[in-house]
Structure formats: C-alpha cells, structure tokens
Design an enzyme around this catalytic site. Structure first.
Site, mmCIF file in Angstrom:
data_model
loop_
_atom_site.group_PDB
_atom_site.id
_atom_site.type_symbol
_atom_site.label_atom_id
_atom_site.label_comp_id
_atom_site.label_asym_id
_atom_site.label_seq_id
_atom_site.Cartn_x
_atom_site.Cartn_y
_atom_site.Cartn_z
ATOM 1 N N ARG A 13 0.830 -5.445 -6.446
ATOM 2 C CA ARG A 13 0.982 -6.780 -5.859
ATOM 3 C C ARG A 13 1.552 -7.698 -6.939
ATOM 4 N NH1 ARG A 13 0.130 -5.549 -0.500
ATOM 5 N NH2 ARG A 13 -1.705 -4.214 -0.302
ATOM 6 N N ASP B 56 2.299 -0.338 12.085
ATOM 7 C CA ASP B 56 2.242 -1.673 12.699
ATOM 8 C C ASP B 56 3.496 -2.498 12.463
ATOM 9 O OD1 ASP B 56 1.876 -2.006 9.984
ATOM 10 O OD2 ASP B 56 0.189 -3.374 10.158
ATOM 11 N N GLY C 55 0.825 -1.205 0.000
ATOM 12 C CA GLY C 55 0.000 0.000 0.000
ATOM 13 C C GLY C 55 0.857 1.252 0.000
ATOM 14 N N ARG D 56 -5.593 -1.582 9.647
ATOM 15 C CA ARG D 56 -5.517 -3.041 9.519
ATOM 16 C C ARG D 56 -5.816 -3.675 10.868
ATOM 17 N NH1 ARG D 56 -0.459 -5.929 6.441
ATOM 18 N NH2 ARG D 56 0.555 -5.311 8.375
ATOM 19 N N ASP E 179 5.344 -5.142 6.029
ATOM 20 C CA ASP E 179 5.896 -6.459 6.362
ATOM 21 C C ASP E 179 5.842 -7.440 5.201
ATOM 22 O OD1 ASP E 179 3.156 -6.710 6.425
ATOM 23 O OD2 ASP E 179 3.033 -7.400 8.498
ATOM 24 N N THR F 246 4.024 2.632 5.680
ATOM 25 C CA THR F 246 2.630 2.224 5.860
ATOM 26 C C THR F 246 1.990 3.174 6.854
ATOM 27 O OG1 THR F 246 1.147 0.547 6.801
ATOM 28 C CG2 THR F 246 3.419 0.499 7.538
ATOM 29 N N ASP G 36 -0.309 2.426 8.831
ATOM 30 C CA ASP G 36 -0.824 1.658 9.966
ATOM 31 C C ASP G 36 0.085 1.705 11.199
ATOM 32 O OD1 ASP G 36 -2.876 0.929 8.255
ATOM 33 O OD2 ASP G 36 -1.902 -0.943 7.657
#
Length: 328
Positions: free
Chosen positions: A76, A134, A15, A176, A107, A130, A132
């Site tokens: 992707r 995370d 993303g 997410r 990741d 990202t 996120d």
C-alpha cells in the site's frame, strides 16, 4: 498520432492473488515478442516512487507461471495518494525511459492508475487481479477460480468432521463486499445455506432453514458465509445466536482467511493471465490507454478503467435459485 511504446513498466498492487505471476510473465514475454523493453516495478506504486525498477526479459520470468503470490511484491502506498508522490513516481518513470504502465490489481490500483494518467497523460492498462471477482467488466478476475477450488477443498474436509460429529459448521470465506466466492463454492461443496451480502437471508429464515434441515434427517450441516454478509455483526455472534435458539445444534466456526489467496494458480487462471497480459501490451502498442482487459463470454475485451472502478459486478441470480433448490 499515438505515442510509440518502446518500454513498458509492469507492477502488482493491492492484495495478491494466484495468477499475478502468470500475468507478469505474459506481459514480459509479449513485450519481448514485439521487441519492446520491459521493466518490473517492485512493491507497486511505492516502488514507482522509490525507483525500485528491474529490467525483465523472457528468461527472467522462467518457472513463475505456477507460483502463487507475486514476484514483484505488493504494498500500500500512502505517498502515492499525494500529488507530490505521484510527481516523484512520474519523474522516475521518465528517467527510466518507461512509456506505459500495466497495472495488475483491483479497483484501488486502477483508481491510482487513472489519476496518474489524468495528471501526466501517461498510458495505463489494467489487468484485474483479485480473488473477490468484484470488478465490473470481466466475468473472471485473476485468482478467483483458484480461490474457489481452495475453498471447496477446505469445505470438503470440514464436512468429513461435521458428519462424524453431527455438527453444524459456519465456514466464513473471503470476498470483501461481494458474495461470488461464497455462492459458487457453497453450491460446489453442497452447503445447506449460503449467506452473501447481496441477499439478506435474515436470522429468522436461517433458523427456519436449519430446523427444516434437522427435521428432514440431516445430521450435519455446512453454512457458507461471505465475510461481507450483514446478517450478524460477525460469524461468532451468529454462532451464539443459533446456539441460543437451536440448542440441539453443536455449532463450530471455521474462518478460512488468507489461505484462499495463496497456492498455485489453477490452469484456468494461468490461461486467463496469459490472455490478458497479451491483450494489455498489444492494446498499449495500438495507442489505447485507460482500459482494463477482461473476459466476457470467453472473449478478451476492453472496459474503460472508470467504468471498471465505478461499475458493480452483479451476482448471478440463476445461481441463487440453484442454491435454493440444492439445499432442499
């Protein structure tokens, strides 16, 4: 002896996030500073398989530090998950004279880089990109700060209409399976409740909290919900449940969606991207590989890619306490 690095390839994968362009710019200009060539790899690992490369110099990254998204595009790649696809990618890099890779992504992107290194011994360095936040090993990922500011701005606008109509708004934010955006933006925007995957608030406690808010004189409320929260199957079912049990509330839902991933990066994200890009290239020059560059206690540090992938970013427990106090 570490391999002499003469040409570095840079790609963005997964993303997009604000700050990726600033990181590309940093990688390209750090290479130029050290008299190393740099090529941009378009469309992530898929572009590596197809040989979609472009030589990049300091002037080719003019005027991108302020732009969201990624000029190198992202995609992707199912083919890269196969040994045949990775072999093709390696052959293209060798043919182009590329000695090392800087992978900007999350990741999943780092996992691809780690596998690629294990198969071909190809030096890889990761930069966490990202919204996120995370990724283990860094306090901030590229785009997180910008996304927070976008969310807070949106909630501020939603609160105007919530107050005007005495409504309860459920605002779903991205993240997410992590609640970093919801927790920080919720506190920053003064939300009455914050629902995140790391803390199971439970339906009964949510209803109790909303009833107390109503009894205390609050005529409108904002509840920020992380998309990965498990309190309901989805935010719309949660809305129906609250309306059925608290009919005095007029409930509305706002799903902020991908607007959180767009926009011009904040100053923080631009500076972070610049610092991480420099560290990534200079670490490759020093012979290091299979690391992610990140920020901890305002210092740029290296974390093994395997740890960054397998580790879990922890939610700030102190912020949970602050959130409880602020919702009084």
């Amino acid at each position: 002896m570490p391999k002499t690095i003469k040409k570095v390839g840079v790609l963005t994968s997964g993303g997009d996030s604000p700050g990726m362009n600033a990181a590309i710019r940093s990688v390209v200009r750090t290479c130029a500073y050290h008299n190393i060539e740099c090529i941009g790899i378009y469309r992530g690992y898929q572009g590596m398989i197809e040989g979609d490369f472009k030589e990049m110099g300091p002037r080719s990254v003019n005027n991108i530090v302020n732009k969201g998204g990624t000029i190198l595009k992202s995609a992707r790649s199912v083919e890269f998950r196969t040994p045949e696809g990775r072999k093709k990618a390696h052959e293209n890099l060798v043919k182009a004279g590329v000695d090392a890779l800087v992978v900007i992504g999350g990741d999943g992107s780092f996992t691809g880089g780690l596998i690629f290194n294990s198969e071909f011994g190809f030096p890889v360095m990761g930069i966490p990109g990202t919204i996120d936040n995370d990724i283990y090993g860094t306090s901030f990922t590229l785009g997180y700060d910008t996304a927070l500011n976008t969310v807070v701005d949106c909630i501020d606008k939603i609160r105007d209409t919530a107050s005007s109509h005495n409504r309860l708004f459920f605002v779903e934010v991205m993240g997410r399976d992590a609640g970093h955006i919801a927790l920080n933006a919720g506190i920053g925007a003064g939300a009455e409740e914050i629902l995140i995957p790391e803390e199971d608030l439970g339906l009964d406690r949510l209803l109790d909290s909303l009833q107390k808010s109503k009894a205390s004189g609050k005529s409108s409320s904002i509840v920020v919900i992380a998309e990965g929260d498990k309190i309901g199957k989805n935010v719309f079912e949660l809305k129906d449940y609250v309306e059925a049990n608290l009919p005095e509330y007029d409930v509305r839902v706002s799903v902020l969606g991908h607007m959180q991933r767009g926009g011009s990066p904040s100053c923080f994200d631009r500076v972070l991207a610049s610092r991480l890009g420099v560290k990534a290239v200079e670490s490759l020059i020093e012979g290091k590989s299979n690391y992610m560059v990140g920020l901890r206690e305002d210092k740029v540090v290296l974390t093994p890619l395997e740890q960054a992938i397998k580790g879990k970013s922890e939610i700030d427990r102190e912020l949970l306490r602050v959130s409880d106090i602020m919702s009084t």
